[in-house]
Design an enzyme around this catalytic site. Structure first.
Site, short mmCIF file in Angstrom:
data_model
loop_
_atom_site.label_atom_id
_atom_site.label_comp_id
_atom_site.label_asym_id
_atom_site.label_seq_id
_atom_site.Cartn_x
_atom_site.Cartn_y
_atom_site.Cartn_z
N HIS A 88 0.88 -1.24 -0.04
CA HIS A 88 -0.06 0.05 -0.03
C HIS A 88 0.60 1.33 0.08
O HIS A 88 0.60 2.19 -0.74
CB HIS A 88 -1.12 0.08 1.22
CG HIS A 88 -1.98 -0.98 1.34
ND1 HIS A 88 -1.86 -1.61 2.57
CD2 HIS A 88 -2.70 -1.59 0.65
CE1 HIS A 88 -3.10 -2.64 2.31
NE2 HIS A 88 -3.53 -2.29 1.25
N LYS A 145 -17.31 -6.94 6.15
CA LYS A 145 -15.98 -7.57 6.59
C LYS A 145 -15.75 -7.51 7.96
O LYS A 145 -16.12 -6.48 8.31
CB LYS A 145 -14.58 -7.09 5.83
CG LYS A 145 -14.55 -7.36 4.40
CD LYS A 145 -13.47 -7.02 3.78
CE LYS A 145 -13.21 -7.19 2.32
NZ LYS A 145 -11.88 -6.47 1.76
N ARG A 186 -1.78 -6.27 -8.32
CA ARG A 186 -0.67 -7.12 -7.91
C ARG A 186 -0.57 -8.25 -8.93
O ARG A 186 0.48 -8.36 -9.54
CB ARG A 186 -0.91 -7.93 -6.59
CG ARG A 186 -0.77 -6.74 -5.41
CD ARG A 186 -1.17 -7.40 -4.17
NE ARG A 186 -2.57 -7.30 -4.11
CZ ARG A 186 -3.55 -7.37 -3.07
NH1 ARG A 186 -2.80 -7.72 -2.25
NH2 ARG A 186 -4.78 -7.50 -3.38
N SER A 222 -2.81 -7.56 3.02
CA SER A 222 -3.02 -7.40 4.42
C SER A 222 -3.43 -8.61 5.25
O SER A 222 -2.99 -9.14 6.43
CB SER A 222 -4.27 -6.53 4.66
OG SER A 222 -3.86 -5.33 4.23
P1 ADP Z 1 -9.80 -3.67 -0.80
O1 ADP Z 1 -10.56 -4.36 0.54
O2 ADP Z 1 -10.62 -2.43 -0.97
O3 ADP Z 1 -9.12 -4.60 -1.58
P2 ADP Z 1 -6.89 -3.55 0.45
O4 ADP Z 1 -6.47 -2.60 1.54
O5 ADP Z 1 -6.74 -4.83 0.49
O6 ADP Z 1 -8.51 -2.95 0.24
O7 ADP Z 1 -6.47 -2.88 -0.68
C1 ADP Z 1 -6.56 -1.50 -1.38
C2 ADP Z 1 -6.09 -1.69 -2.70
O8 ADP Z 1 -4.48 -1.64 -2.75
C3 ADP Z 1 -6.42 -2.67 -3.77
O9 ADP Z 1 -6.58 -1.74 -4.93
C4 ADP Z 1 -5.17 -3.55 -3.75
O10 ADP Z 1 -5.40 -4.30 -5.16
C5 ADP Z 1 -4.19 -2.54 -3.69
N1 ADP Z 1 -3.03 -3.33 -3.04
C6 ADP Z 1 -3.07 -4.16 -1.99
N2 ADP Z 1 -1.66 -4.66 -1.80
C7 ADP Z 1 -0.98 -4.19 -2.76
C8 ADP Z 1 0.30 -4.39 -3.15
N3 ADP Z 1 1.10 -5.29 -2.53
N4 ADP Z 1 0.95 -3.91 -4.29
C9 ADP Z 1 0.10 -3.10 -4.96
N5 ADP Z 1 -1.39 -2.81 -4.58
C10 ADP Z 1 -1.83 -3.60 -3.39
#
Ligand code: ADP
Length: 163
Positions: free
Chosen positions: A17, A41, A90, A128
């Site tokens: 992130h 969630k 990703r 996460s």
């Molecule tokens: P959500 O529940 O909205 O998917 P996340 O917090 O898991 O929320 O992710 C927010 C955004 O960040 C999403 O677009 C996800 O694809 C992106 N993201 C999560 N991890 C990574 C990473 N390691 N590299 C690039 N983008 C990421």
């Protein structure tokens, strides 16, 4: 002024992130990182806890602010006049869901475009969920999350296990 929002759960914030936040902050005049309070969630951290962690790790980025919202991203985008919605990609597994969401948001908030940043390869595996799992079993998460955040996550699991 180009104003972008990066919405997500950030439960918790990872270096993946963080990489997206830093890169997006260089592309836009103003970037808002927005914690989505998603009722479907059950999160590990409350919205306030997630906002606090994000504020801590974004403190050095002058054009980044942190906010939270519930409900539809499109409504939040319209209300705040954002031009762009940032999402991270990703792997192909992210693509189908992200494309569907981008197209829906384009219908609901036609003035905003979704901008995808592809992950830096060293974070391609990172989510996460992975961080939570490794931390739950006491593994080393210091290379997955920004400095100082690892302790907060271990503390959270300690509290949960006590109950
Ligand atoms: P959500 O529940 O909205 O998917 P996340 O917090 O898991 O929320 O992710 C927010 C955004 O960040 C999403 O677009 C996800 O694809 C992106 N993201 C999560 N991890 C990574 C990473 N390691 N590299 C690039 N983008 C990421």
């Amino acid at each position: 002024m180009a104003k972008a929002v990066y919405p997500g759960s950030f439960d918790p914030i990872t270096l993946g992130h963080m990489d997206v936040i830093k890169r997006a902050s260089e592309l836009f005049d103003e970037l808002t990182v927005a914690v989505l309070n998603n009722s479907t969630k059950t999160p590990l951290f409350s919205v306030d806890e997630r906002v606090n962690m994000l504020q801590e790790v974004c403190a050095d980025l002058p054009n980044v602010r942190v906010d939270h919202f519930s409900g539809l991203t499109a409504d939040y985008v319209i209300k705040n006049g954002f031009n762009s919605i940032i999402r991270g990609l990703r792997a192909v597994t992210d693509f189908e869901y992200e494309l569907q969401m981008a197209q829906t948001n384009r219908k609901l908030a036609p003035r905003a475009d979704t901008v995808f940043l592809t992950t830096s390869l060293e974070y391609a595996y990172l989510s996460s969920t992975t961080v939570r799992e490794v931390a739950y079993y006491g593994g080393d998460i210091s290379r997955f999350v920004p400095e100082g955040i690892d302790k907060i996550i271990y503390e959270k699991y300690k509290d949960i296990k006590k109950k």
